[in-house]
Design an enzyme around this catalytic site. Structure first.
Site, short mmCIF file in Angstrom:
data_model
loop_
_atom_site.label_atom_id
_atom_site.label_comp_id
_atom_site.label_asym_id
_atom_site.label_seq_id
_atom_site.Cartn_x
_atom_site.Cartn_y
_atom_site.Cartn_z
CB SER A 80 -43.77 4.85 59.79
OG SER A 80 -42.94 4.46 60.87
CE LYS A 92 -43.88 0.27 60.75
NZ LYS A 92 -44.10 1.48 59.93
#
Length: 966
Positions: free
Chosen positions: A849, A892
């Site tokens: 990611s 996140k």
């Protein structure tokens, strides 16, 4: 003992005052002379007594009436011989031996004569303890050469040897040198030892027992090293030889002390030149000598009264030994102790009578103390055993009385009745009921003492204890369920909604069938407590067990009954404890299952957590199918990636994300503070924690997504507050404690997380990514510099995993190509040696990611332009510049919020995840969703416009619009 005929003959001769010569001659007529060589001590003693009391008409001499033994000499009569161990063979003086020319008269006496001065004697080492004068000792010899030597010595008529203690005595056993040859034993049996009558054999057996009890059997090989022997020993007379399976047994009578002065010869056995040790004349009526003697006698009596090991020998000693003879008393008293051989040797070497008496008395006192301790131990053991026996007898009598009165049944009948009563209250399936009936019939035929009885009993205990057909009524009230969930948890709207939907379906169907639900999320977010709340809302029994680290399949499926200590698996145990067939069973830490040589528990759970198979779950111990379809299973995990896919596919997944700052403050106010205040015993009016302190706790001390650490910090604050209140309790005025942000340092120390940001303003070559870990989300800084080595290479550091290393290579390749597209004249990557680093190197980093952030950091370094302020991004990059969706969006975004980020770039595929976030999480942040990296570039570097070489579009030159969502 002599036969009655021998005894009668002697009595008649003594009555008619026969001379000693006539008595011996008469005895020869009734007893063969060869048999005299194997006489035992009582027989030879009777010869001596007869010779002493008879009047010799031809040689009337005072010396004939004096026995050689000192005990007899001191008393003046012949009745004071001290039994078998103290008798010394009679020896006439030189005048008596030579005054008569008749050889027959002196032949027997010469056989038993002993040396009075220096003489060369065979030496025998003693390996266990020394021997004292007056003691009879059997000694076993195993060496063939030594056996032949002693047999020859016995036949020759000179039967005296020296017995000396070995200097290593007591440390090791006597060495063994071989077996007696067949010829040796045969020759000894045929010529040296005559066949004995039954009376003689019985007498010999009794005498051997008496002698063995007063001496130690030693085993001696052929010994030729005199330096290993003590100088002082005893003169011993060999008067019996008996064949044994291991050699020959020599029986010696010890006479007086001797000392060896030199070595004579060493073959076939060791001969030493010896001299007798003369006793110093002592007045035995001296008060000090008599005091020592009486003390020894008194100590011997005390030892005898304590039940010593030598009780019979001590009693015989006190009855037969002349207590007025201190010489005998000292020697025989020391010989009856269990002291070490070197202490006994000191007694033997003591020349002065007083020293000998003192040493003997010390040994006897030590023996007395040992006997007392032994008596105390025996008394304690006897009391313990007697109490146990008394309790056992009374218990058995009580059982019998109750049985006769009908108050108590037989143990087996009681068990069978108990098992049948359990069966009557349960709806047991036919197959299980048939097995139970068969096992009951088997148990009724077994004896309680058999091992199979306990196995069958334990099996029936489990079978009849299970809740066959017993269920609890489900509470399908939605309002009640909603109330319980709100009372126990704050937030978690999606989780609560899913639970209410689950209950609503059960309400419409009028029953809740077994479900398999998986709660996943970081530690401390309330997965276990949510499961307990569901059980309370439904009114079901709750049971929890953890499978973290479990590597044995038997923990799930149970053990076979053939193994010792076999038990059912955790699921059957859970049903027994819960007491119903439809409990809520929580399987905790399912993502941490282990695998070992005993099997894979994850594979065993496939049957348990499958609604199509668990209706007939087969436990190895029960060996009977059990229906688990009504059980509500709730599993917990931190990361679903660690759960095997076949197992994950069987569960309904509900994610529990971490809490944002406002949620943590609300949870602390509503749940954590009241609980900590109650546990510490503090009233609400005594301690107040301000909102500023709670906010600082959540921001600067507890950054994890859960509230477990926050709870620990609040507990620590109240403990310190309780200490202050307790210290001020003596004063009349009690002040209220108010805790604000400035007071936190006093209570819990300095902040752990002052600021997550490493840079206030990121320089060129630095980009901010977003990562997801077991503890939640965090900011991921990416730093790139040029080492100016001119090699055109890439180096990475920061403990990267394999996937992230590959993502770094992909980002580097894409960045080199993309730079040529936007700045064709820029040749930075051709000569730059780039070092790419991910800070916090102690933490491992894995996943794809961070691809967009890595490309952004490389391009920022190449163009020497910093990235936009307060910008964080996540997304996987491909070689053609596509941005793919990633996971952990909630965590996140929460990490970006805690890091004061204003803009977050997300893949377009995660737009639905953004929309599902609570407003409190998205408030004040802007989410930008992209499909290709060119969109990321325009947001990260707004000052640069893309240069298009041709109107043709390619993967990183598309004319796209940036999607901005407030």
């Amino acid at each position: 003992m002599l036969s009655s005929y021998y005894r009668q003959t002697l009595r008649q001769m003594i009555t008619f005052h026969c001379s000693r010569h006539n008595v011996i001659q008469s005895l020869r007529n009734v007893i063969r002379y060869d048999a005299l060589e194997t006489f035992k001590l009582p027989q030879r003693s009777l010869f001596q007594r007869a010779g002493f009391y008879c009047e010799d008409n031809e040689h009337s001499n005072k010396d004939d009436k004096k026995p050689f033994n000192k005990g007899a000499e001191s008393t003046g009569n012949g009745d004071n011989f001290s039994g078998n161990n103290a008798i010394t063979p009679y020896q006439p003086s030189g005048k008596d031996a030579n005054s008569n020319g008749e050889s027959g008269k002196n032949q027997l006496l010469q056989k038993f004569s002993r040396p009075q001065g220096p003489a060369e004697l065979p030496a025998i080492p003693l390996f266990r303890r020394p021997l004292f004068p007056g003691v009879v000792a059997p000694i076993t010899v195993s060496d063939p050469a030594a056996c032949e030597t002693f047999i020859s010595l016995f036949r020759s008529g000179f039967r005296y040897v020296g017995l000396f203690l070995h200097r290593n005595a007591g440390q090791i056993g006597a060495p063994w040198s071989g077996q007696v040859s067949h010829e040796t034993t045969h020759s000894m049996d045929s010529s040296s030892i005559e066949q004995k009558s039954e009376v003689d054999e019985e007498t010999e057996e009794n005498q051997a027992k008496n002698e063995d009890s007063q001496s130690t059997i030693h085993q001696h090989p052929l010994f030729t090293n005199p330096s290993e022997l003590y100088r002082v020993g005893v003169l011993a007379e060999l008067f019996r030889v008996i064949p044994r399976s291991t050699g020959i047994e020599l029986t010696f009578l010890c006479h007086h002390r001797i000392r060896w002065t030199s070595v004579g010869k060493i073959k076939p056995i060791l001969y030493l030149q010896t001299e007798p040790i003369r006793e110093e004349p002592v007045n035995i009526h001296d008060p000090q000598v008599r005091a020592y003697a009486l003390a020894i006698v008194e100590t011997l009596k005390e030892i005898m009264n304590t039940g010593s090991l030598y009780k019979e020998q001590l009693q015989l000693l006190l009855e037969s030994v002349d207590v007025n003879n201190p010489y005998q008393l000292a020697d025989l008293g020391a010989s009856l102790t269990s002291a070490d051989p070197h202490s006994l040797q000191q007694v033997l070497e003591a020349m002065r009578l007083e020293d000998r008496l003192v040493k003997t008395l010390n040994l006897l006192k030590t023996e007395l103390e040992t006997a007392r301790v032994q008596q105390k131990i025996n008394k304690q053991v006897e009391e313990s055993v007697s109490n146990a026996q008394r309790r056992y007898f009374l218990t058995e009598q009580l059982k019998y009385i109750k049985k006769e009165l009908g108050l108590e049944k037989d143990e087996k009948e009681t068990l069978l009745t108990k098992f049948r009563e359990r069966m009557e209250k349960k709806a047991i399936p036919k197959q299980a009921k048939a097995v139970i009936e068969e096992e009951l019939s088997k148990l009724s035929l077994l004896e309680p003492a058999s091992s199979e009885y306990s196995v069958s009993r334990n099996y029936l205990e489990w079978l009849t204890s299970l809740p066959w057909g017993i269920t609890t009524m489900d509470k399908l009230d939605l309002k009640h369920a909603e109330k319980v969930l709100e009372e126990d948890h704050y937030g978690l709207k999606d989780v609560k909604q899913r639970i209410l939907e689950f209950i609503a379906v059960g309400k419409l169907k009028n029953s809740i069938q077994g479900k398999i639900i998986l709660f996943s999320g970081p530690p401390g977010v309330g997965k276990t407590s949510v499961g307990k709340s569901i059980a309370r809302a439904l009114g079901r029994n709750f049971y929890r067990f953890s499978v973290g680290g479990m590597s044995d399949v038997s923990e799930i499926k149970g053990h076979r009954r053939t193994y010792v200590g076999a038990m059912p698996g955790k699921l059957i145990q859970a049903l027994k404890v819960a007491g119903s067939s439809n409990p809520l069973i929580m399987i905790d830490e399912i993502d941490k299952l282990g695998t070992g040589f005993q099997g894979s528990p994850a594979d065993a759970l496939l049957e348990v957590l499958d609604r199509e198979q668990n209706s007939a779950f087969l436990d190895h111990y029960l060996d009977i199918p059990y229906d688990l379809s009504q059980v509500l299973f709730i599993c917990t995990a931190n990361l679903t990636e660690d759960i095997p896919l076949p197992l994950l596919d069987r569960m309904e997944h509900i994610e529990l994300p971490g809490y944002v700052l406002d949620e943590k403050i609300a949870i602390a106010k509503k749940y954590l503070v009241p609980k900590a205040r109650k546990e510490s015993g503090i009233k609400a009016s005594h301690v107040i924690i301000r909102d500023s302190a709670l906010r600082a706790l959540a921001e600067e001390y507890c950054k994890e997504p859960g509230v477990r650490d926050l709870r620990n910090k609040i507990d620590a604050i109240y403990r310190k507050a309780a200490l202050k209140i307790a210290e001020e309790s003596s004063s009349s005025q009690k002040q209220k404690i108010s805790i604000s942000q400035s007071d936190l340092k006093e209570y819990i120390g300095t902040p752990r997380f002052k600021d997550w940001r490493i840079y206030e303003m990121t320089p060129a070559g630095v980009a901010i990514g977003l990562s997801y870990t077991r503890l939640g989300g965090s900011l991921l800084y990416i730093e790139a510099i040029d080492t100016a080595s001119g090699k055109g290479s890439l180096k990475t550091t920061g403990r990267l995993g394999q996937v992230m290393t590959e993502s770094t290579d992909i980002a580097y390749s894409f960045a080199k190509g993309y730079l040529k597209t936007i700045q064709a004249a820029n040749r930075f990557f051709e000569t730059a040696s780039i070092h790419l680093h991910f800070p916090e190197g102690a933490s491992s980093k894995e996943g794809p990611s961070a691809g967009c952030a890595i490309v952004t950091a490389l391009l920022s370094l190449a163009m020497n332009i910093p990235v936009s302020e307060k910008l964080a991004m996540t997304g996987e990059i491909t070689l053609t510049g596509k941005v793919l969706a990633v996971g952990g969006i909630r965590e996140k975004v929460m990490a970006a919020r805690q890091g004061n980020m204003k803009t977050v770039i997300l893949p377009a595929g995660n737009k639905s995840d953004w929309e599902e976030l609570d407003d409190c999480v998205k408030d004040g942040m802007r989410g930008i969703f992209v499909k290709e990296y060119s969109e990321v570039f325009q947001v990260a570097f707004p000052s640069i416009r893309l240069e298009r070489k041709s109107p043709k579009k390619n993967s990183h030159q598309e004319d796209t619009s940036i999607s901005v969502v407030a």
